[in-house]
Design a protein around this motif. Structure first.
Motif, short mmCIF file in Angstrom:
data_model
loop_
_atom_site.label_atom_id
_atom_site.label_comp_id
_atom_site.label_asym_id
_atom_site.label_seq_id
_atom_site.Cartn_x
_atom_site.Cartn_y
_atom_site.Cartn_z
N ALA A 29 0.87 -1.16 0.00
CA ALA A 29 0.00 0.00 0.00
C ALA A 29 0.91 1.21 0.00
O ALA A 29 1.72 1.39 0.90
N VAL A 30 0.83 2.01 -1.04
CA VAL A 30 1.66 3.20 -1.14
C VAL A 30 0.76 4.39 -0.87
O VAL A 30 -0.26 4.57 -1.52
N ALA A 31 1.16 5.18 0.10
CA ALA A 31 0.35 6.34 0.45
C ALA A 31 1.27 7.51 0.73
O ALA A 31 2.27 7.37 1.43
N ASP A 32 0.96 8.62 0.14
CA ASP A 32 1.68 9.83 0.47
C ASP A 32 0.94 10.50 1.62
O ASP A 32 -0.28 10.41 1.73
N LEU A 33 1.71 11.17 2.46
CA LEU A 33 1.08 11.90 3.55
C LEU A 33 0.20 12.99 2.96
O LEU A 33 0.58 13.63 1.98
N PRO A 34 -0.97 13.19 3.53
CA PRO A 34 -1.86 14.21 2.98
C PRO A 34 -1.24 15.60 3.13
O PRO A 34 -0.52 15.88 4.08
N ASP A 35 -1.53 16.45 2.15
CA ASP A 35 -1.07 17.83 2.19
C ASP A 35 -1.82 18.54 3.31
O ASP A 35 -3.05 18.59 3.31
N PRO A 36 -1.10 19.08 4.31
CA PRO A 36 -1.79 19.73 5.43
C PRO A 36 -2.38 21.10 5.06
O PRO A 36 -3.17 21.67 5.81
N GLY A 37 -2.00 21.62 3.91
CA GLY A 37 -2.45 22.95 3.51
C GLY A 37 -3.95 23.15 3.52
O GLY A 37 -4.45 24.11 4.13
N PRO A 38 -4.72 22.30 2.84
CA PRO A 38 -6.18 22.51 2.82
C PRO A 38 -6.81 22.48 4.21
O PRO A 38 -7.67 23.31 4.52
#
Length: 125
Positions: free
Chosen positions: A70-79
């Motif tokens: 499972a490849v997951a990028d950390l969510p962008d905290p900006g929004p």
């Protein structure tokens, strides 16, 4: 190695953590520490433990073998940060920052107090 079936193989994983670094082996093969930026281990009763390796640089990293991936990028905290900041009442923030006990005459102390206050509100304090 415990084989439950051809598509669901349990792998032997050894992690030796020392301070801020860890040596990781999968089925006896050492993983180059520069290719992993983090790992997590979880275990739910009645199920096999899971080890999640967070790849440091997918551009030049080569992996070989079988795994559930499972490849997951950390969510962008900006929004999420934008939504949080849009909900801030500027007057309440200024009042709270000015009422902080450590507010002093040094440069940027009001900005620091506001950032500290925003951090506390974000953590629900």
């Amino acid at each position: 190695m415990d084989q439950t079936n051809d598509t669901d193989a349990t792998r032997r994983v050894a992690i030796t953590a020392r301070g801020g670094r860890a040596d990781i082996e999968v089925d006896g093969a050492r993983i180059d520490p520069s290719t992993v930026k983090a790992y997590s281990v979880s275990h739910v009763a009645g199920e096999h433990p899971e080890v999640l390796l967070h790849v440091a640089d997918r551009g030049e990293t080569n992996w070989a073998g079988m795994a559930h991936v499972a490849v997951a990028d950390l969510p962008d905290p900006g929004p999420a940060a934008a939504v949080f900041l849009d909900a801030i009442d500027p007057e309440a923030l200024e009042r709270a920052a000015l009422a902080r006990p450590r507010l002093g005459p040094e440069p940027y102390s009001l900005t620091k107090a506001m950032l500290t206050q925003l951090g506390e509100w974000a953590r629900g304090l």
